[in-house]
Every structure is written in C-alpha cells, then in structure tokens.
Design an enzyme around this catalytic site. Structure first.
Site: not given
Ligand SMILES: Cc1cc2nc3c(=O)[nH]c(=O)nc-3n(C[C@H](O)[C@H](O)[C@H](O)COP(=O)(O)OP(=O)(O)OC[C@H]3O[C@@H](n4cnc5c(N)ncnc54)[C@H](O)[C@@H]3O)c2cc1C
Length: 381
Positions: A244, A270, A338
């Site tokens: 797991e 951007r 951020q």
C-alpha cells in the site's frame, strides 16, 4: 534521467492504460466531480481493460502478472490523470486483492476474485475508526463468535470506496484481552443486515473519491467470511502495508510530476512584464529545484518498485518512500500553485484541485509521523 525500472512489456501496458485514460476517464472528469464518485460503468470498463486483475491469478479471472511493475505503471498513469481516482482504483486493485489471494480459502477466492478483477465487485478495506487510525492495534469494532458465525458491532471512518463497496475487508477485535493479537479480518458484503454507510464525507480535496463512514450493528457474518486465521488480522495488515505504501509513493510522485510538467508549460505561455513568467530567474531556478527534487525522489521510488517486484522491499524502506514522496508532492504542488498566480487558487484550474487532492498523502495509509516512527525504530531509537 532515464528510468531503468521498466521494460518493453511494461511500456506496452502503459500505452494501453493511457489509451483507457484518454477514452474513458478524461471525458468523464467533470461528471465524476459532480457525482462525487466514479460511476460503476467506469469500474467495469477499467476491469475489462485489465487494470484490476494484476495481482489476481489467471484461474480467478486476473492476469496473474506477478510483477509489481505492472501495478506501478497503472498507478502512475491513473495518478497522472487524477489523484482521487487513483486512490479508489489503488485500494481496489493494489491493496485489497493480496489479502484475498494470500489469505482466502479456495471458496472465497472463487466467490470474490473474478468480480474484483472484472470490476463488477468494488472492494474497500476498513481499518480506521472514529477513535483513531494511527494506533491500529487499539481498534474497537468487535466480532463475537455466535454459533457458526460472528456478530460485528462498531464503526469505521474515512473508508475509500466505502459508499459504493460491494465487499469490505473489516478489521475487528475478536479477543479484547490480546491487544494486536486479538484482531481478525472479515469480509463484510453489501446487503448484510445491520451493515450501513454514512454519507459521502465532505473532504477538502479528492471530491471524485467516495469516502464514507461504515456502521456495523449486530451484523451476522458467517465464519465462511472470516479472512485468514483468528487473531492474525493485525499481522496480516502489517505484512501488506508495504505494498500500500509503495503504491502511495508511486502515485505521489507521478501526480506531482504530471502537474509540474503542466506548470512548466503554463509558465512558458503566461506573460508578465512582457516576458514569460517562467523566464524570470527566480522562477527558472525554482523549477530547476522542483525538477531535481522530483527526479531524485523518482529514483528512490523506482528502486522500491524494483525491490517490491522481487518481494524484497522492507516495511521501513516503503515507509521512507511514502513519507518522502508525500512531502515532495506537497512541496512541489504548493510551488506550482504559486507559479500559476491567482489562477492557481481557482478550482477550475487542475493545479488548484491537485494541490488540495495531494494534502492527504501526508496523512493516510500511515501518516508522515508514523512513517518516521517506523524508520526511527529501525535506527534503534
Ligand atoms: C481521504 C482519506 C481516505 C482514507 N482511506 C482509508 C481507507 O480506505 N481505509 C482505512 O482504514 N483508512 C483510511 N483512511 C484513514 C487514514 O489512514 C487515517 O486518517 C490515518 O491513518 C491517521 O489516523 P487518524 O486520522 O485517526 O489520526 P490520529 O491517529 O488521530 O493522529 C492524529 C495526529 O497525531 C499524529 N500521531 C499519531 N500517533 C503518533 C505518534 N506515535 N507519533 C507522532 N505522531 C503521531 C498523526 O500523525 C496525526 O498527525 C483515510 C483517510 C482519509 C483522510
């Protein structure tokens, strides 16, 4: 760095999982968010695709792959798509099957494994209780012998797939005097009288994963549904936690890597002050650090995958991989948010949801503190 853990067969399997993600999962991404779960037809489609039977022998409808690297490939691709779906599928296909394959009787295997492999039966595992999850040996749900069966009473919480599960592996106390040695596993099936579920829990992230409370009120469970020997439940869970935890580490790293790649692409497009935001030295250096952190983490996780494929992964090394990758994932995704600026805080942006989805990786399946406790003990401290 090129990765060395996988061979051509694993990469071929990766292509088929990717194709499944494109064809079946991506078109349903918004719908999963709306219904706060993964619809049954998707589970069945994933079963058909061979995602669920990797640990299940062929005679019970699985692939009998017997090579953990295939599980890891599936976990990477699903986590790259969505961390919540990867937790649902991971519990069902990576965490639960080994319990039944290793501990089940022939009759139990015939009864449950084919349905788990083809996605007809959704499986969950219920260890955590409202009174605590870290101290598993202190669990309070009881199973009392009654004739040829048992009567279960108690409750579990935060159970992944709990709302939809057809089968739940439940850890219950069968001997109050024996502590960890007084715990036994039972298969509780949907429809058993006295077994009920609470609402889908309202989580900070991973809306697509159905996570529920489970209640057991005088649930009569036949002895034929006891999984493994009486009193060996705790040790059975401890033995299977490394799988797991390495699975969690694989998903943590793959998810963070995918969102980071998307972030790098975003910062090339951007613009601020007339130039791509990624080209400012601060951001460029930040992303250089994140890339390095991810690759170094990946190298350790890959070693764990290879060790586990040879059944050599220790519980302590799995604990290291789990906490460290969870920490790195959270650190990386925080920086990614951020780098997206305000859009990074908008739910319609994947990065925002990924950041919320990832938070629990430091808590579930043994928190970072519990992982460090295990590592510290191994140091003789
Ligand atoms: C979304 C989600 C899905 C989950 N899915 C499942 C599931 O499918 N099945 C299942 O059984 N459980 C599941 N869990 C439960 C999860 O494994 C537990 O939340 C986890 O083990 C922690 O237990 P707890 O929440 O009771 O915290 P607690 O045990 O109450 O711990 C609280 C805090 O104390 C710290 N702490 C505890 N003991 C120590 C110690 N000895 N030293 C230092 N610090 C310590 C913990 O690290 C934590 O920070 C899920 C949880 C979530 C949130």
């Amino acid at each position: 760095m090129p990765r060395n853990v996988y061979g051509p067969d694993h990469e071929a399997f990766r292509s088929s999982v990717r194709e499944f993600v494109e064809r079946t999962l991506k078109p349903r991404a918004e719908q999963m968010l709306e219904v706060k779960s993964v619809d049954r037809d998707i589970w069945k489609e994933a079963g058909k695709q061979g995602l669920f039977g990797l640990d299940i022998p062929e005679e019970f409808g699985g692939a009998g792959a017997d090579d953990y690297r295939f599980n890891a490939v599936a976990a990477e691709e699903i986590a790259g798509f969505n961390f919540a779906v990867s937790s649902c599928f991971g519990i069902h296909s990576d965490v639960c099957p080994p319990y039944i394959v290793d501990l089940g009787t022939q009759e139990q295997k015939e009864r449950w494994l084919p349905g788990m492999a083809n996605g007809d039966l959704i499986c969950a595992i219920a260890m955590t209780e409202p009174s605590g999850g870290s101290d598993l040996a202190a669990l309070k749900t009881t199973a009392v012998r009654d004739g040829d069966g048992w009567v279960l009473n108690g409750s579990k919480t935060f159970i992944t797939n709990g709302y939809q599960a057809d089968l739940v592996i439940v850890a219950a106390r069968t001997d109050p005097a024996k502590g960890a040695k007084g715990i036994t596993l039972f298969m509780v099936e949907a429809g058993m009288e006295g077994f009920s579920r609470g609402r889908k829990l309202d989580k900070v992230g991973q809306e697509e994963a159905d996570t529920s409370e489970l209640f057991f009120e005088d649930v009569r469970v036949p002895d034929a549904n006891r999984l493994g020997e009486e009193g060996l439940g705790f040790i059975s869970m401890m033995q299977r936690l490394p799988q797991e935890r390495v699975g969690a580490a694989v998903a943590n790293t793959a998810h963070a890597f995918q969102i980071f790649r998307e972030t790098v692409a975003y910062t090339k497009e951007r613009k601020a002050f007339g130039q791509p935001v990624g080209s400012f030295q601060h951001n460029k250096f930040k992303m250089a650090e994140l890339q390095t952190k991810l690759e170094v983490t990946q190298a350790y996780v890959d070693d764990c995958i290879a060790a586990h494929a040879e059944q050599k992964l220790t519980a302590v090394d799995a604990a290291k991989a789990k906490w460290f990758s969870a920490q790195v994932q959270n650190d990386v995704l925080d920086e990614c948010v951020q780098l997206y600026g305000g859009y990074g805080f908008m739910n319609e942006y994947r990065v925002a949801r990924a950041w919320r989805d990832a938070r629990v990786s430091k808590i579930w399946a043994g928190s970072n503190e519990i992982m460090k406790e295990l590592i510290g003990r191994d140091l003789g401290l």
